[in-house]
Scaffold this active site. Sequence first.
Site, mmCIF file in Angstrom:
data_model
loop_
_atom_site.group_PDB
_atom_site.id
_atom_site.type_symbol
_atom_site.label_atom_id
_atom_site.label_comp_id
_atom_site.label_asym_id
_atom_site.label_seq_id
_atom_site.Cartn_x
_atom_site.Cartn_y
_atom_site.Cartn_z
ATOM 1 N N GLU A 184 0.868 -1.084 0.019
ATOM 2 C CA GLU A 184 -0.265 0.096 -0.045
ATOM 3 C C GLU A 184 0.897 1.300 0.137
ATOM 4 O O GLU A 184 1.733 1.441 1.009
ATOM 5 C CB GLU A 184 -0.975 0.043 1.259
ATOM 6 C CG GLU A 184 -2.431 -0.119 1.097
ATOM 7 C CD GLU A 184 -3.024 0.289 2.432
ATOM 8 O OE1 GLU A 184 -3.130 1.129 2.736
ATOM 9 O OE2 GLU A 184 -3.360 -1.124 3.058
ATOM 10 N N CYS A 233 -1.478 9.118 3.401
ATOM 11 C CA CYS A 233 -1.418 8.821 1.969
ATOM 12 C C CYS A 233 -2.548 8.958 1.274
ATOM 13 O O CYS A 233 -2.627 9.282 0.214
ATOM 14 C CB CYS A 233 -0.898 7.194 1.569
ATOM 15 S SG CYS A 233 -1.860 6.110 2.971
#
Length: 1006
Positions: free
Chosen positions: A760, A794
């Site tokens: 990720e 993020c």
Amino acid sequence: MPPTALPTASRLPPPCRDEIHRVQALLAGLRAAGGLDWSRVIDSARPWVQAVRDQPAPFWAMESLLREYPISSAEGLALMRLAEALLRVPDAETAIALTADQLGRADFDGAADGSPHQLLAKLSSSAIGLAKRLLPEAGGGQPGQPGLLDRLGAQTVVAATVRAIQLLGKQFVLGRHIAEALGEARSARKASAQLRFSFDMLGEGARTMADAQRYLASYSQAIGAIASATSGADPVTRDGISIKLSALHPRYEESQLDRVLAELLPVVCGLIDQAAAANINLTIDAEESDRLELSLIVFDALAAHVQAAHPQWAGFGLAIQAYQTRAREMIDAVAAIARQRGLRLMVRLVKGAYWDGEVKRAQELGLAGYPVFTHKHHTDISYLACAQALLGHGELIVAQFATHNAGTIAAILAMAQDSSARFELQRLHGMGEAVYREVLAARPDIGLRIYAPVGEHRDLLAYLVRRLLENGANSSFVHQLADAGVTPEALLHSPLLAAQHPGQPAPAALFGNGRRNSAGLDLAVPEQRAPLLAAAANAAVPVVAEASVAGVAATMAALHAAWPAWTATPVAQRAAVLRAAAELLEQRTTHFSGLLVREAGKTLGDGVAEVREAVDFCRYYAQQAQERLQPIALPGPTGESNELRLHGRGVFVAISPWNFPLAIFAGQVAAALVAGNCVAAKPAEQTPGVAQAFVELLFEAGLPRSVLALQHGPGETVGAALVAHPATAGVCFTGSTQVAKHIQRALAASDGPIVPLIAETGGLNAMIVDSSALPEQVIDAVVQSAFRSAGQRCSALRLLCVHEGIAEPVIAMLRGALAELRLGEAGDYATDVGPVIDAPAQAHLSQHVARLQASATLIARSPLPSQHAATHIAPVAFEIDSITALREEVFGPVLHVLRWRGEVDALVAQINALGYGLTLGVQTRIDSRALRIAANARVGNVYVNRNMIGAVVGVQPFGGEGLSGTGPKAGGPHYLYRFCAEQTLTINTAAAGGNAALLASAGLGD
Ligand SMILES: Cc1cc2nc3c(=O)[nH]c(=O)nc-3n(C[C@H](O)[C@H](O)[C@H](O)COP(=O)(O)OP(=O)(O)OC[C@H]3O[C@@H](n4cnc5c(N)ncnc54)[C@H](O)[C@@H]3O)c2cc1C
């Protein structure tokens, strides 16, 4: 700015109390005060209801509109959404797209043929019909929107709809400006002398100081105008004004109490001075429940000013919402202020306008219950109990009963019969006219005040929609009055009975029986906030010894040795460990939040949210494991059994980042463990303490010590050694794309088994804003998405793409909003933006900002107090002229803004071409456009008309594609499978001589 002067104790009881007990107590109070004979109430109100129904309201009235297009229907919804957006859209293309989108999804004629063209034609004629009825001479020039009709040309439907909505809106606004409204009020009084008005200057809450100053000017001007126009002896008989504190300060929030006291109070005192000099009523409107305590603090301080400067003035007041569980106590608190300060006050009692928002907020925050009642009739009971209390405080308070409900009005008049207290009734302009026509005919001695919104079309929209929503609700009195199918008896039936259960599932039960929602904290409640502040100040972050590269081999060998027993442990047993861990973690929310503040520089709110996410991960993966990791029987020929089984792969290496040192760490570890893997977990170098605390908690919850090892150390050495170890059966990594690539290459280079990688990584996340979006909503979403957590998520917004049609106002508002953000210590409740993670990050971000200063146009930067200059990065926004100016993820509070025009699909293609694919925000009122953008965007998470951060486990499974990661999504239903190996087991059940089962079943049929 001095440190925040926060109250340590609430003046009111907790907002979330047992609803049924609370209502029973209110009923007992009503009984103790003599009770209410409801049959008398019905006798009074029935003739009003009958008379209203015998003389139907004019076609443009709310009642008529609801009858024709109920909000619960597609048509009503389309009309409401058009009303909200169409008038503010600046360009013809978007206006046409919006109208086609909304009308296209509704069937105003009830046709079911499904042809979009046919439907649109019917809808067009319906909209035109509505416009014609509203304005028989439709087709001429267009007041308020010069040129729009011309620009739309043949798009008659759009023009007709615009006009219909404009005219609809006019029914709820008394005038475009105060002079016009005063003129309308004068005319109305000719027909009904006992009418008074409370003028309200329309608009969204302030997002910037400039907004606040504009509202202040309009309130001040309005008070001046009302003062010279009104007559009457005292504030009760004179016209007055209603003000919203959220319009007068962009940060009217408990966390900003010092600013509220220092900056907002003097402003309101100025308005009070004006209102007192004019001897008119000034009422503070009621807003959301998390501002209730704050409003009491502010009201008390303002009352002190009134006591000092205008002790004889009896026009100061506030609105109280009966739907709040604390309403009854709030009334006593206000009466106590009046008594203590020797004042006579005015209190408007309303039921409350933000019920849906209150319910959602409580669910999102995982509160212990709801701050509002969850049955409509409980709100009615509370209203009556509050009314009784207000009448009881008659020597201190003039009660102003605001309601359109004939039953509530009749009950109040019955209560007031034996009271000498002075009171008046109130209604909203454009609503309840017919009911009050009857009430005043029966009781001409009673004063009626009309709450009269004043403003231009643009400002009317949000207000209009709130009224449409409120009255469209099935439980609403106005809605039921308009429905001839509801008998007067049903309409007026007694509310005076407590329900057995709350009307909404508790926030904890949001996800059904299988999984409890994590419990949150309400930081607006001092008693919940105080322990958190203490933990943030004092939590001792564990000191963690670094692992050595040399020690990695022994650790991996030990984990590998422990694996067979762990993977053979029944799934239910592994899941039970996670559930026990979730319980422990939830009990220690305060402690872990404190650790996050101290070690990772999280703000208090972010700390609590992160603990909740970790709790959710544990519960979710426990549930998923039990549901999904069971053997699956597969079909096949007779004489054979076939089964698919899942088991752990071996030793998983879990490498997590510093920006979510608890939630991501816990999510990776919990998923790998529950799937039957042993885990070597490497936390980020900056945040090993939180990780260590969670590992210890897992052991306390019953996890065998042999199956999990914390390996703290540098990524380049310890991390690399773990990845490269031959026993590594899988790697789960969250961090930068660069490091993910590095790991991928290392795994590919190894000669052993093919090792899966779950990565990720980051994103260049964009938000697309078209010209139908509401700038205030856009700015709320942008500020949260780009700057909260100092942009160190993020999912954070990096690129804001605003349609050129609304770019100027959006950018101006962004400039103002940046000026309001407060940088500070992570553990200070007032802090919006804390430090960035460490000095290298600070230096890197500073360099990036310096580069942008040379190559882009600075929009604005938040103020940076000098004491934080070395640790923080002030949120900043730059305008860029091409998307290509953006190359790599910048992990901080730096926003790039781009104006776009033309086709939105081309913009989406450019965003896709960046190669990242994590999150995308869309702000539009055109539903079909939002869906098209989502379909074309190569991203993992799309958020429409909201912020784009804070994915919730099991609700918005999180993760991207392309440069943003491999998937599967964390917190989603496919995640655990990637941690498993699969095996089919085929058994020839006929091996021992024949197929006994087949023969037996065949024999049955003989
Ligand atoms: C003069 C005036 C001023 C106002 N000022 C304010 C203000 O400052 N702040 C503010 O918030 N509102 C304000 N309002 C709006 C007011 O809250 C609503 O108009 C009012 O609630 C409608 O109530 P009713 O008695 O007319 O209708 P009813 O139909 O009898 O009551 C509807 C109300 O019940 C409540 N309700 C609906 N469903 C449920 C449920 N399932 N559980 C619990 N409660 C439920 C909601 O609050 C809803 O508004 C004002 C209204 C008036 C008339």
